[in-house]
Write an enzyme that holds these catalytic residues in place. Structure first.
Site, mmCIF file in Angstrom:
data_model
loop_
_atom_site.group_PDB
_atom_site.id
_atom_site.type_symbol
_atom_site.label_atom_id
_atom_site.label_comp_id
_atom_site.label_asym_id
_atom_site.label_seq_id
_atom_site.Cartn_x
_atom_site.Cartn_y
_atom_site.Cartn_z
ATOM 1 N N SER A 1 -10.603 53.436 67.326
ATOM 2 C CA SER A 1 -9.791 54.483 68.085
ATOM 3 C C SER A 1 -8.945 54.893 67.063
ATOM 4 O O SER A 1 -8.462 54.396 66.149
ATOM 5 C CB SER A 1 -9.017 53.749 69.359
ATOM 6 O OG SER A 1 -8.064 54.781 69.742
ATOM 7 N N TYR B 1 -3.390 47.527 72.680
ATOM 8 C CA TYR B 1 -4.486 48.131 72.575
ATOM 9 C C TYR B 1 -4.656 48.294 70.872
ATOM 10 O O TYR B 1 -5.502 48.305 70.323
ATOM 11 C CB TYR B 1 -4.513 49.699 73.219
ATOM 12 C CG TYR B 1 -5.844 50.379 73.094
ATOM 13 C CD1 TYR B 1 -7.124 49.803 73.617
ATOM 14 C CD2 TYR B 1 -5.887 51.592 72.496
ATOM 15 C CE1 TYR B 1 -8.199 50.496 73.549
ATOM 16 C CE2 TYR B 1 -6.718 52.300 72.535
ATOM 17 C CZ TYR B 1 -8.183 51.841 72.891
ATOM 18 O OH TYR B 1 -9.346 52.593 72.832
HETATM 19 N N1 LIG Z 1 -11.827 56.846 76.322
HETATM 20 C C1 LIG Z 1 -11.013 57.084 75.371
HETATM 21 O O1 LIG Z 1 -10.173 57.743 75.244
HETATM 22 C C2 LIG Z 1 -11.403 56.330 74.158
HETATM 23 C C3 LIG Z 1 -10.516 56.390 72.949
HETATM 24 C C4 LIG Z 1 -10.690 55.860 71.458
HETATM 25 C C5 LIG Z 1 -11.489 54.800 71.767
HETATM 26 N N2 LIG Z 1 -12.120 54.276 72.955
HETATM 27 C C6 LIG Z 1 -12.882 53.063 72.903
HETATM 28 O O2 LIG Z 1 -14.304 53.521 73.314
HETATM 29 C C7 LIG Z 1 -14.887 52.412 73.917
HETATM 30 C C8 LIG Z 1 -15.600 52.697 75.147
HETATM 31 O O3 LIG Z 1 -14.704 53.178 76.090
HETATM 32 P P1 LIG Z 1 -14.718 54.255 77.470
HETATM 33 O O4 LIG Z 1 -13.838 55.049 77.070
HETATM 34 O O5 LIG Z 1 -15.860 54.722 77.367
HETATM 35 O O6 LIG Z 1 -14.266 53.275 78.656
HETATM 36 P P2 LIG Z 1 -15.159 52.701 79.706
HETATM 37 O O7 LIG Z 1 -15.693 53.790 80.456
HETATM 38 O O8 LIG Z 1 -13.913 52.051 80.666
HETATM 39 O O9 LIG Z 1 -16.050 51.809 79.320
HETATM 40 C C9 LIG Z 1 -15.769 50.627 78.601
HETATM 41 C C10 LIG Z 1 -17.013 49.529 78.988
HETATM 42 O O10 LIG Z 1 -17.020 48.338 78.258
HETATM 43 C C11 LIG Z 1 -17.284 47.633 79.358
HETATM 44 N N3 LIG Z 1 -16.510 46.154 79.259
HETATM 45 C C12 LIG Z 1 -15.113 45.820 79.677
HETATM 46 N N4 LIG Z 1 -14.869 44.554 79.312
HETATM 47 C C13 LIG Z 1 -15.909 44.116 78.542
HETATM 48 C C14 LIG Z 1 -16.386 42.895 78.417
HETATM 49 N N5 LIG Z 1 -15.682 41.836 78.462
HETATM 50 N N6 LIG Z 1 -17.618 42.567 77.860
HETATM 51 C C15 LIG Z 1 -18.583 43.631 77.712
HETATM 52 N N7 LIG Z 1 -18.266 44.816 78.203
HETATM 53 C C16 LIG Z 1 -17.122 45.035 78.771
HETATM 54 C C17 LIG Z 1 -16.886 48.163 80.692
HETATM 55 O O11 LIG Z 1 -17.579 47.527 81.716
HETATM 56 P P3 LIG Z 1 -16.743 48.058 83.178
HETATM 57 O O12 LIG Z 1 -16.614 49.255 83.334
HETATM 58 O O13 LIG Z 1 -17.607 47.090 84.277
HETATM 59 O O14 LIG Z 1 -15.210 47.324 83.243
HETATM 60 C C18 LIG Z 1 -17.463 49.489 80.249
HETATM 61 O O15 LIG Z 1 -18.809 49.590 80.578
HETATM 62 C C19 LIG Z 1 -13.671 51.175 73.926
HETATM 63 O O16 LIG Z 1 -13.948 50.412 72.940
HETATM 64 C C20 LIG Z 1 -12.834 52.142 73.860
HETATM 65 O O17 LIG Z 1 -11.567 51.510 73.317
HETATM 66 C C21 LIG Z 1 -11.908 55.013 74.119
#
Ligand SMILES: NC(=O)c1ccc[n+]([C@@H]2O[C@H](COP(=O)([O-])OP(=O)(O)OC[C@H]3O[C@@H](n4cnc5c(N)ncnc54)[C@H](OP(=O)(O)O)[C@@H]3O)[C@@H](O)[C@H]2O)c1
Length: 335
Positions: A170, A183
């Site tokens: 991130s 985070y």
């Molecule tokens: N969206 C943003 O603004 C943003 C910005 C920078 C970086 N990121 C990074 O991008 C990545 C994906 O995030 P996203 O935005 O797509 O969020 P998201 O929609 O919440 O997706 C996260 C995924 O990780 C799963 N997860 C949570 N805990 C887990 C565990 N213990 N083991 C395996 N899977 C697990 C979640 O499952 P459940 O849904 O069932 O909980 C979900 O499928 C993350 O690493 C996040 O930090 C996101």
């Protein structure tokens, strides 16, 4: 004299143009997919779900790690294509990781894995003083130890293909903003981990890449979830802390989350992130770090060049003028 100066400027322009041309030429060269396999964590929804579909469409065999194999996301992915195999994995559980590895090994036999994509993650937007240690611990378990656990387990398969380790970190792993300490600590951690691993893996020709997005609209930035978590933690918080900050400050903080931070900054175009991950997997000469979105990438580059004191000033000004001001009762009392 003038002719000499113009000559030097012309040579510099030609040299830079040549560099850009060579860079673009290299960036356009893609690997041959040929049924290569990738393993992705966190595919139940968000970035992981979409990258699983996109890579499958490009011809990859996709092992889509899902936290809940019986959930909607896993079922939709199973129906999407025969080349997508949903796999149960909670990255905090050793047994889940070794079961997932065994499933992948049994399926691909001795072919090796082209890439492991560490995408699973959790987030919180809570100030340090009302964020209990167990929230920090959970974040570390998933975002940091989880990434290291999965990477170590799958590296032998990736070494076989001289493939890729791609980790979704991130921009919070470069800049610390108020409210993101848990985070940010984990994202700084995985960027550091990836940097060391990249240098270690060079001898095996394995590329280690980080994707560093700003804020995008997914479940992780869902304001209702964030506000509910803050209210719950604030309720449990010791009186000394509540009195020091005051209800007014806390309520302003919630307004700031909703109106000014998530609504204003979270980008709806998550394709920018998915395309960056595709690039990291498919380019013959991928970048080492991707900051999706040209504007963010440019701003982040300029910001990184500033001295820390100016960075601090920029953050305070942004918090003050872009967000509604938060006032602390103790500070008011002291006036
Ligand atoms: N969206 C943003 O603004 C943003 C910005 C920078 C970086 N990121 C990074 O991008 C990545 C994906 O995030 P996203 O935005 O797509 O969020 P998201 O929609 O919440 O997706 C996260 C995924 O990780 C799963 N997860 C949570 N805990 C887990 C565990 N213990 N083991 C395996 N899977 C697990 C979640 O499952 P459940 O849904 O069932 O909980 C979900 O499928 C993350 O690493 C996040 O930090 C996101």
């Amino acid at each position: 004299m003038h002719i000499c100066v113009y000559g030097v400027i012309l040579i510099i322009i030609l040299f830079v143009s040549l560099l850009i041309f060579v860079y673009k030429l290299r960036r356009n060269r893609k690997i041959e997919v040929n049924g290569k396999s990738v393993f992705i964590t966190g595919c139940d929804r968000g970035f992981g779900y979409h990258i699983a579909k996109q890579l499958s469409t490009l011809g990859f065999q996709v092992f889509a790690g899902c936290l809940d194999i019986n959930g909607v996301g896993a079922k939709e992915l199973a129906n999407f294509s025969k080349s997508v195999h949903p796999v149960q994995i909670d990255v905090t559980k050793e047994q889940d990781v070794s079961d997932a590895l065994k499933f992948v090994e049994d399926t691909i036999q001795d072919k090796g894995l082209w890439a492991v994509i560490n995408n699973a993650g959790v987030a919180s937007y809570v100030e340090c003083e009302w964020c209990p240690l167990d929230v920090y611990q959970r974040m570390i378990d998933v975002n940091l130890t989880g990434v290291i656990r999965v990477t170590k387990a799958f590296l032998p398969l990736v070494r076989k293909t001289q493939g890729r380790v791609v980790t979704v970190a991130s921009l919070a792993g470069r800049n610390g903003l108020p409210g993101f300490s848990a985070y940010t600590a984990t994202k700084f951690g995985i960027i550091g981990f990836s940097e060391c691993l990249r240098r270690e893996m060079k001898k095996f020709n394995v590329k280690v890449i980080t994707i560093e997005p700003s804020m995008y609209k997914t479940n992780i930035t869902n304001e209702n979830v964030i506000i509910a978590q803050n209210k719950e933690l604030w309720e449990k918080c010791p009186d000394e802390i509540k009195n020091a900050y005051g209800e007014h400050y806390f309520n302003d903080f919630l307004v700031k989350i909703k109106e000014n931070i998530l609504d204003l900054t979270a980008n709806k175009d998550i394709a920018q992130v998915i395309d960056a991950i595709e690039d990291a997997i498919c380019c013959q000469y991928p970048d080492t770090k991707y900051v999706p979105g040209f504007r963010t990438s440019f701003e982040s580059f300029i910001y990184s060049l500033l001295p820390v004191s100016i960075q601090d000033l920029t953050v305070s000004l942004v918090m003050k003028y872009v967000s509604k001001p938060c006032q602390m009762t103790t500070l008011n009392k002291n006036k």
